[in-house]
Design a protein around this motif. Structure first.
Motif, short mmCIF file in Angstrom:
data_model
loop_
_atom_site.label_atom_id
_atom_site.label_comp_id
_atom_site.label_asym_id
_atom_site.label_seq_id
_atom_site.Cartn_x
_atom_site.Cartn_y
_atom_site.Cartn_z
N TYR A 195 49.48 -59.03 -31.23
CA TYR A 195 48.19 -58.89 -31.90
C TYR A 195 47.47 -60.24 -31.90
O TYR A 195 48.10 -61.30 -32.02
CB TYR A 195 48.38 -58.39 -33.33
CG TYR A 195 48.96 -57.00 -33.40
CD1 TYR A 195 48.14 -55.88 -33.48
CD2 TYR A 195 50.34 -56.80 -33.39
CE1 TYR A 195 48.66 -54.60 -33.54
CE2 TYR A 195 50.87 -55.52 -33.46
CZ TYR A 195 50.04 -54.43 -33.53
OH TYR A 195 50.57 -53.16 -33.58
N PHE A 196 46.12 -60.18 -31.80
CA PHE A 196 45.31 -61.39 -31.72
C PHE A 196 44.07 -61.23 -32.58
O PHE A 196 43.60 -60.12 -32.84
CB PHE A 196 44.89 -61.66 -30.27
CG PHE A 196 46.03 -61.84 -29.32
CD1 PHE A 196 46.52 -63.11 -29.04
CD2 PHE A 196 46.64 -60.74 -28.72
CE1 PHE A 196 47.58 -63.28 -28.15
CE2 PHE A 196 47.69 -60.90 -27.84
CZ PHE A 196 48.17 -62.18 -27.56
N SER A 205 40.27 -61.96 -20.72
CA SER A 205 40.04 -63.14 -19.88
C SER A 205 41.30 -63.98 -19.77
O SER A 205 41.67 -64.45 -18.68
CB SER A 205 38.89 -63.98 -20.46
OG SER A 205 37.68 -63.27 -20.44
N TYR A 206 41.97 -64.18 -20.90
CA TYR A 206 43.24 -64.92 -20.89
C TYR A 206 44.26 -64.21 -19.98
O TYR A 206 44.94 -64.83 -19.16
CB TYR A 206 43.82 -65.01 -22.30
CG TYR A 206 43.18 -66.05 -23.19
CD1 TYR A 206 43.33 -67.41 -22.95
CD2 TYR A 206 42.44 -65.66 -24.31
CE1 TYR A 206 42.75 -68.35 -23.79
CE2 TYR A 206 41.85 -66.59 -25.16
CZ TYR A 206 42.02 -67.94 -24.88
OH TYR A 206 41.45 -68.87 -25.71
N GLU A 287 53.50 -66.27 -22.78
CA GLU A 287 52.43 -67.19 -22.39
C GLU A 287 51.10 -66.78 -23.01
O GLU A 287 50.31 -67.63 -23.45
CB GLU A 287 52.30 -67.24 -20.86
CG GLU A 287 51.27 -68.25 -20.39
CD GLU A 287 51.26 -68.48 -18.90
OE1 GLU A 287 50.37 -69.21 -18.41
OE2 GLU A 287 52.15 -67.93 -18.20
N LEU A 288 50.83 -65.48 -23.06
CA LEU A 288 49.59 -65.01 -23.69
C LEU A 288 49.57 -65.38 -25.16
O LEU A 288 48.53 -65.81 -25.69
CB LEU A 288 49.46 -63.50 -23.50
CG LEU A 288 48.16 -62.84 -23.98
CD1 LEU A 288 46.96 -63.41 -23.23
CD2 LEU A 288 48.23 -61.32 -23.80
N ALA A 289 50.70 -65.21 -25.83
CA ALA A 289 50.79 -65.56 -27.26
C ALA A 289 50.56 -67.05 -27.47
O ALA A 289 49.87 -67.47 -28.41
CB ALA A 289 52.15 -65.15 -27.82
N ASP A 290 51.12 -67.88 -26.58
CA ASP A 290 50.96 -69.34 -26.70
C ASP A 290 49.50 -69.75 -26.50
O ASP A 290 48.98 -70.61 -27.21
CB ASP A 290 51.85 -70.06 -25.68
CG ASP A 290 53.32 -69.97 -26.03
OD1 ASP A 290 53.62 -69.68 -27.21
OD2 ASP A 290 54.15 -70.17 -25.15
N ARG A 291 48.85 -69.13 -25.53
CA ARG A 291 47.47 -69.51 -25.22
C ARG A 291 46.47 -69.05 -26.25
O ARG A 291 45.48 -69.72 -26.51
CB ARG A 291 47.08 -68.95 -23.85
CG ARG A 291 47.75 -69.60 -22.67
CD ARG A 291 47.02 -69.26 -21.38
NE ARG A 291 47.64 -69.81 -20.22
CZ ARG A 291 47.05 -69.86 -19.02
NH1 ARG A 291 45.83 -69.37 -18.86
NH2 ARG A 291 47.68 -70.38 -17.97
N ALA A 292 46.71 -67.87 -26.85
CA ALA A 292 45.70 -67.29 -27.73
C ALA A 292 46.21 -67.08 -29.15
O ALA A 292 45.61 -66.33 -29.93
CB ALA A 292 45.23 -65.96 -27.16
N GLY A 294 48.99 -65.55 -30.47
CA GLY A 294 49.35 -64.17 -30.76
C GLY A 294 50.42 -64.07 -31.82
O GLY A 294 51.11 -65.04 -32.14
N ARG A 295 50.58 -62.86 -32.36
CA ARG A 295 51.57 -62.61 -33.40
C ARG A 295 52.13 -61.20 -33.23
O ARG A 295 51.59 -60.39 -32.46
CB ARG A 295 50.94 -62.76 -34.79
CG ARG A 295 49.74 -61.86 -35.02
CD ARG A 295 49.05 -62.18 -36.35
NE ARG A 295 47.97 -61.24 -36.63
CZ ARG A 295 46.73 -61.40 -36.18
NH1 ARG A 295 46.41 -62.45 -35.43
NH2 ARG A 295 45.78 -60.50 -36.48
#
Length: 298
Positions: A195-196, A205-206, A287-292, A294-295
């Motif tokens: 979740y973001f 985009s990410y 990687e998506l969680a690190d960049r944006a 996430g949780r």
């Protein structure tokens, strides 16, 4: 009058032959993989025959000849040259053998599934266009909402045939008790949605940038506008050696005031994916969680 230095003679030739055989063994396995990748033969022949069925004999033969050459190198002087060549041959052959043993152990430790996703209760579904592409490319594995492991799996994985893939995936994500001892899970962590706080368009985009950086062939590009409430990224990943293709879908949508991301990765061929899809989903989501930021909760 100077004396001529003694020659290792046939012992040196044997050591050289052992080194050549070990190098040819490496080329055998490389040819099995690359021949499959570039269409010289099917993956069943390259992986099933050349690597698994015949590969053990190739590896044992190269090890055996290298051991014989290494022992014979020490029969008499000069010993240095034949010993060095035969030792090099032995190290190469053992590397191949241990790699093959490790491959077998990995295959036995992982479940016979090739379809992984973050939420089986609400499956991520591929577009009709990608499903049609799989059919055109002669994909052997169907994409289903509730796939079941084929009964044929019982030959190598007793008791697995006929079970739901969703149940087996859940077991592989969690530790289990065997004879009173806790056994580590087959997968390094559960495959879960993220979740973001950002909008679905921003997260799309990410996700697209990550997919492109990983070299995936983008099949469906997601919408990235501010008003987007739900979108989908579809792509195909191709393995480096055998050229196996796995199809990927990343579903991005607004849920309960947050953006939820689910992901699915499915192999086109093969009963077991050797954990490749689970590793791919975990790495992408991490990687998506690190960049944006996430949780795991909304």
């Amino acid at each position: 009058m100077s004396e001529t230095a003694p020659s290792a003679g046939w012992r040196l030739k044997l050591a050289g032959a052992a080194l050549v055989i070990s190098i040819l063994a490496v080329l055998w396995f490389a040819a099995a993989a690359l021949g499959s990748k570039y269409g010289l033969w099917g993956w069943q022949f390259g992986l099933g025959k050349m690597t698994i069925a015949w590969g053990r004999y190739v590896a044992f033969l190269s090890v055996g000849i290298a051991v014989i050459a290494f022992v014979i190198a020490f029969i008499k002087a000069p010993r240095v040259q034949p010993a060095i060549l035969s030792l090099a041959a032995l190290l190469i052959a053992l590397m191949l053998l241990f790699r093959l043993i490790g491959f077998g152990a990995q295959a036995a430790s992982l479940p016979p599934i090739h379809d992984i996703q973050t939420d089986w209760s609400d499956p991520v579904r591929f577009s009709e266009a990608l499903l049609a592409q799989r059919k055109t490319d002669a994909a052997m594995n169907p994409v289903q909402d509730e796939p079941v492991i084929p009964e044929a799996a019982n030959a190598r994985w007793p008791g697995m045939g006929g079970r739901l893939v969703s149940e087996v995936q859940e077991e592989a994500e969690n530790p289990k008790m065997v004879d009173g001892d806790e056994v580590a899970p087959a997968y390094r962590r559960p495959i879960e949605p993220l979740y973001f706080d950002q909008s679905p368009g921003e997260i799309a985009s990410y996700a697209t940038r990550i997919a492109e950086a990983r070299g995936w062939a983008i099949f469906t590009r997601p919408e990235t506008g501010e008003d987007v409430q739900q979108t989908m990224l579809e792509a195909t990943a191709t393995t480096g050696w055998f050229g196996f293709k796995d199809d990927i879908a990343v579903r991005i949508r607004a849920v309960d005031g947050a953006t939820r991301v689910d992901m699915r990765s499915v192999s086109r061929v093969g009963l077991s994916d050797l954990g490749a899809n689970a590793r791919r989903v975990s790495a992408f989501m991490d990687e998506l969680a690190d960049r944006a930021n996430g949780r795991l909760e909304p």
